[in-house]
Design a protein around this motif. Structure first.
Motif, PDB file in Angstrom:
ATOM      1  N   ASP A   1       0.874  -1.093   0.007  1.00 61.76           N
ATOM      2  CA  ASP A   1      -0.075   0.107  -0.122  1.00 61.76           C
ATOM      3  C   ASP A   1       0.728   1.266  -0.190  1.00 61.76           C
ATOM      4  N   GLY A   2       1.934   1.199   0.811  1.00 63.46           N
ATOM      5  CA  GLY A   2       2.734   2.180   0.872  1.00 63.46           C
ATOM      6  C   GLY A   2       4.059   2.334  -0.059  1.00 63.46           C
ATOM      7  N   ALA A   3       4.032   1.368  -1.035  1.00 61.11           N
ATOM      8  CA  ALA A   3       5.189   1.348  -1.925  1.00 61.11           C
ATOM      9  C   ALA A   3       5.649   2.575  -2.739  1.00 61.11           C
ATOM     10  N   PRO A   4       6.703   3.077  -2.831  1.00 65.77           N
ATOM     11  CA  PRO A   4       7.299   4.320  -3.271  1.00 65.77           C
ATOM     12  C   PRO A   4       7.155   4.475  -4.814  1.00 65.77           C
ATOM     13  N   LYS A   5       6.930   5.487  -5.351  1.00 69.11           N
ATOM     14  CA  LYS A   5       6.921   5.918  -6.733  1.00 69.11           C
ATOM     15  C   LYS A   5       8.401   6.436  -7.131  1.00 69.11           C
ATOM     16  N   ARG A   6       8.698   6.003  -8.230  1.00 64.87           N
ATOM     17  CA  ARG A   6       9.840   6.121  -8.811  1.00 64.87           C
ATOM     18  C   ARG A   6      10.080   7.909  -9.512  1.00 64.87           C
ATOM     19  N   LEU A   7      10.662   8.675  -8.588  1.00 68.16           N
ATOM     20  CA  LEU A   7      10.765   9.890  -8.951  1.00 68.16           C
ATOM     21  C   LEU A   7      12.200  10.249  -9.858  1.00 68.16           C
ATOM     22  N   SER A   8      12.944   9.509  -9.679  1.00 67.57           N
ATOM     23  CA  SER A   8      14.275   9.735 -10.360  1.00 67.57           C
ATOM     24  C   SER A   8      15.062   8.357 -10.490  1.00 67.57           C
ATOM     25  N   ASN A   9      15.886   8.010 -11.515  1.00 70.22           N
ATOM     26  CA  ASN A   9      16.464   6.783 -12.006  1.00 70.22           C
ATOM     27  C   ASN A   9      17.856   6.926 -11.174  1.00 70.22           C
ATOM     28  N   LYS A  10      18.142   8.030 -10.633  1.00 76.01           N
ATOM     29  CA  LYS A  10      19.425   8.242 -10.014  1.00 76.01           C
ATOM     30  C   LYS A  10      19.666   7.434  -9.075  1.00 76.01           C
ATOM     31  N   TYR A  11      18.515   6.835  -8.256  1.00 74.46           N
ATOM     32  CA  TYR A  11      18.682   6.704  -6.994  1.00 74.46           C
ATOM     33  C   TYR A  11      17.963   5.346  -6.831  1.00 74.46           C
ATOM     34  N   PRO A  12      18.284   4.191  -6.048  1.00 75.01           N
ATOM     35  CA  PRO A  12      17.412   3.218  -5.584  1.00 75.01           C
ATOM     36  C   PRO A  12      15.836   3.440  -5.450  1.00 75.01           C
ATOM     37  N   LEU A  13      14.944   2.563  -6.071  1.00 78.41           N
ATOM     38  CA  LEU A  13      13.550   2.805  -5.780  1.00 78.41           C
ATOM     39  C   LEU A  13      13.295   3.050  -4.386  1.00 78.41           C
ATOM     40  N   SER A  14      13.749   2.395  -3.497  1.00 76.73           N
ATOM     41  CA  SER A  14      13.419   2.338  -2.016  1.00 76.73           C
ATOM     42  C   SER A  14      14.020   3.630  -1.259  1.00 76.73           C
ATOM     43  N   ASP A  15      14.926   4.326  -2.018  1.00 79.63           N
ATOM     44  CA  ASP A  15      15.469   5.670  -1.311  1.00 79.63           C
ATOM     45  C   ASP A  15      15.590   6.719  -2.270  1.00 79.63           C
ATOM     46  N   GLN A  16      14.243   7.133  -2.747  1.00 79.58           N
ATOM     47  CA  GLN A  16      14.131   8.244  -3.998  1.00 79.58           C
ATOM     48  C   GLN A  16      14.683   9.404  -3.137  1.00 79.58           C
ATOM     49  N   LYS A  17      14.811   9.650  -1.819  1.00 76.37           N
ATOM     50  CA  LYS A  17      15.297  10.954  -1.264  1.00 76.37           C
ATOM     51  C   LYS A  17      16.855  10.871  -1.142  1.00 76.37           C
ATOM     52  N   ASN A  18      17.355   9.594  -1.516  1.00 78.40           N
ATOM     53  CA  ASN A  18      18.670   9.439  -1.515  1.00 78.40           C
ATOM     54  C   ASN A  18      19.414   9.709   0.100  1.00 78.40           C
ATOM     55  N   MET A  19      18.661   9.197   0.937  1.00 83.40           N
ATOM     56  CA  MET A  19      19.375   9.362   2.601  1.00 83.40           C
ATOM     57  C   MET A  19      20.364   8.305   2.622  1.00 83.40           C
ATOM     58  N   GLY A  20      20.599   7.399   1.839  1.00 83.83           N
ATOM     59  CA  GLY A  20      21.725   6.555   1.822  1.00 83.83           C
ATOM     60  C   GLY A  20      23.053   7.245   1.253  1.00 83.83           C
ATOM     61  N   LYS A  21      22.951   8.303   0.520  1.00 84.07           N
ATOM     62  CA  LYS A  21      23.968   8.833  -0.325  1.00 84.07           C
ATOM     63  C   LYS A  21      24.538   8.011  -1.114  1.00 84.07           C
ATOM     64  N   TRP A  22      23.641   7.237  -1.988  1.00 84.77           N
ATOM     65  CA  TRP A  22      23.916   6.796  -3.167  1.00 84.77           C
ATOM     66  C   TRP A  22      24.320   7.341  -4.667  1.00 84.77           C
ATOM     67  N   LYS A  23      25.392   7.004  -5.026  1.00 85.88           N
ATOM     68  CA  LYS A  23      25.988   7.379  -6.439  1.00 85.88           C
ATOM     69  C   LYS A  23      25.841   6.054  -7.271  1.00 85.88           C
ATOM     70  N   MET A  24      25.133   6.254  -8.401  1.00 83.37           N
ATOM     71  CA  MET A  24      25.074   5.260  -9.468  1.00 83.37           C
ATOM     72  C   MET A  24      26.473   5.182 -10.043  1.00 83.37           C
ATOM     73  N   ASN A  25      27.064   3.801 -10.230  1.00 85.47           N
ATOM     74  CA  ASN A  25      27.998   3.560 -10.950  1.00 85.47           C
ATOM     75  C   ASN A  25      27.821   3.067 -12.299  1.00 85.47           C
ATOM     76  N   LYS A  26      27.598   3.964 -13.244  1.00 86.22           N
ATOM     77  CA  LYS A  26      27.240   3.713 -14.714  1.00 86.22           C
ATOM     78  C   LYS A  26      28.043   2.760 -15.506  1.00 86.22           C
ATOM     79  N   LYS A  27      29.238   2.754 -15.170  1.00 84.79           N
ATOM     80  CA  LYS A  27      30.134   1.874 -15.774  1.00 84.79           C
ATOM     81  C   LYS A  27      29.871   0.535 -15.696  1.00 84.79           C
ATOM     82  N   PHE A  28      29.310  -0.021 -14.682  1.00 84.65           N
ATOM     83  CA  PHE A  28      28.980  -1.520 -14.211  1.00 84.65           C
ATOM     84  C   PHE A  28      27.398  -1.576 -14.202  1.00 84.65           C
TER      85      PHE A  28
END
Length: 299
Positions: A40-67
């Motif tokens: 019921d509370g599943a997040p919506k994809r706002l940005s492809n830059k971050y994991p779907l579960s952390d769309q506010k990027n609280m985990g300070k994620w940076k996508m590794n596009k090379k891999f």
């Protein structure tokens, strides 16, 4: 007297119905679900830059596009993936053959029996697909958007590495909704096959598995599987919803990413010649590292 007879008949009908229900229940063993998952509370994809579960990027994620891979070309990227395994031919009776793996229309697709007329090795009757990342990863966030097979082969997205002294595995997606009765089953498992002294000195294989119930048929649509892995904990997500968390006691080995479709009798997945058109599709595989977690990448 009439009332007594009617009551007697009603009792017998109800009693026989209960007996029939009881025997029916006994004839089919129950599945043991750890929990049911609410979306019921599943997040919506706002940005492809971050994991779907952390769309506010609280985990300070940076996508590794090379891999990461969006599968936009017309063939598998050989710099990122290999479509064979030197040490494992596949779980019998299904053999891994690179011709079952294609990239087109922006998707990676795994098929069945595309080995043409070539004879399979002894013990194998069918063929499926397998790819493995050249790169090994220690910690990070790993996500894939997947449409599971509607056929009796397991849909797999996992991480593993095996050496003479160290072997571990994290299963992110290992599900078989194409088998009747498995449509709502969400499986989760982690393995340690062996480890060196400074990593627990494991001599005998052990695993920690769990099964969850989801309120929809897993093969009917695309779903996002995610795994957050750091030195302390492993977390599993489906469509951005956390459904399992495990203490990281042994999973500190750099691992390859693997996707494949395979036979597995424990899931009821044995080849069916009437269902060879099933396909396992992947829109993307994405890899993130975090500023908050020290991670390793081995090329």
């Amino acid at each position: 007297m009439i009332i007594y007879v009617m009551r007697k008949l009603l009792f017998l009908i109800l009693f026989s119905g209960c007996i029939g229900q009881s025997f029916a229940q006994l004839s089919a063993p129950k599945k043991y679900y750890t929990d049911s998952i609410c979306f019921d509370g599943a997040p919506k994809r706002l940005s492809n830059k971050y994991p779907l579960s952390d769309q506010k990027n609280m985990g300070k994620w940076k996508m590794n596009k090379k891999f990461s891979d969006e599968f936009k070309g017309n063939k598998l990227d050989p710099k990122k993936w290999q479509d064979y395994c030197r040490t494992w031919k596949g779980r019998q009776p299904t053999y891994f053959d690179g011709r079952n793996v294609t990239v087109d229309h922006g998707e990676l697709t795994f098929k069945i029996n595309q080995h043409e007329k070539d004879q399979l090795p002894e013990g194998y009757t069918h063929s499926s697909g397998y790819i493995r990342s050249h790169t090994q990863f220690k910690y990070g966030y790993f996500e894939a958007k997947i449409k599971a097979m509607d056929a009796p082969w397991v849909t797999c997205f996992w991480m593993t590495k095996g050496t003479a002294t160290w072997g571990t595995e994290i299963d992110i997606c290992e599900n078989a909704p194409g088998v009747a009765g498995n449509e709502h089953d969400l499986n989760s498992n982690i393995h340690v096959f062996k480890s060196p002294e400074d990593q627990g000195n494991v001599k005998k294989h052990f695993y920690r598995s769990k099964k969850y119930y989801v309120p929809f048929d897993l093969k009917k649509d695309y779903h996002v599987w995610g795994c957050e892995w750091n030195q302390d904990v492993i977390r599993w997500y489906l469509d951005g919803v956390l459904f399992r968390e495990a203490e990281n006691t042994h999973w500190h080995q750099p691992l390859h990413i693997i996707l494949n479709n395979e036979s597995n009798k424990w899931f009821g997945c044995l080849p069916d010649d009437n269902r060879l058109n099933g396909q396992y599709k992947v829109e993307y595989v994405r890899v993130w590292q975090s500023k908050l977690v020290e991670s390793d990448i081995i090329q």
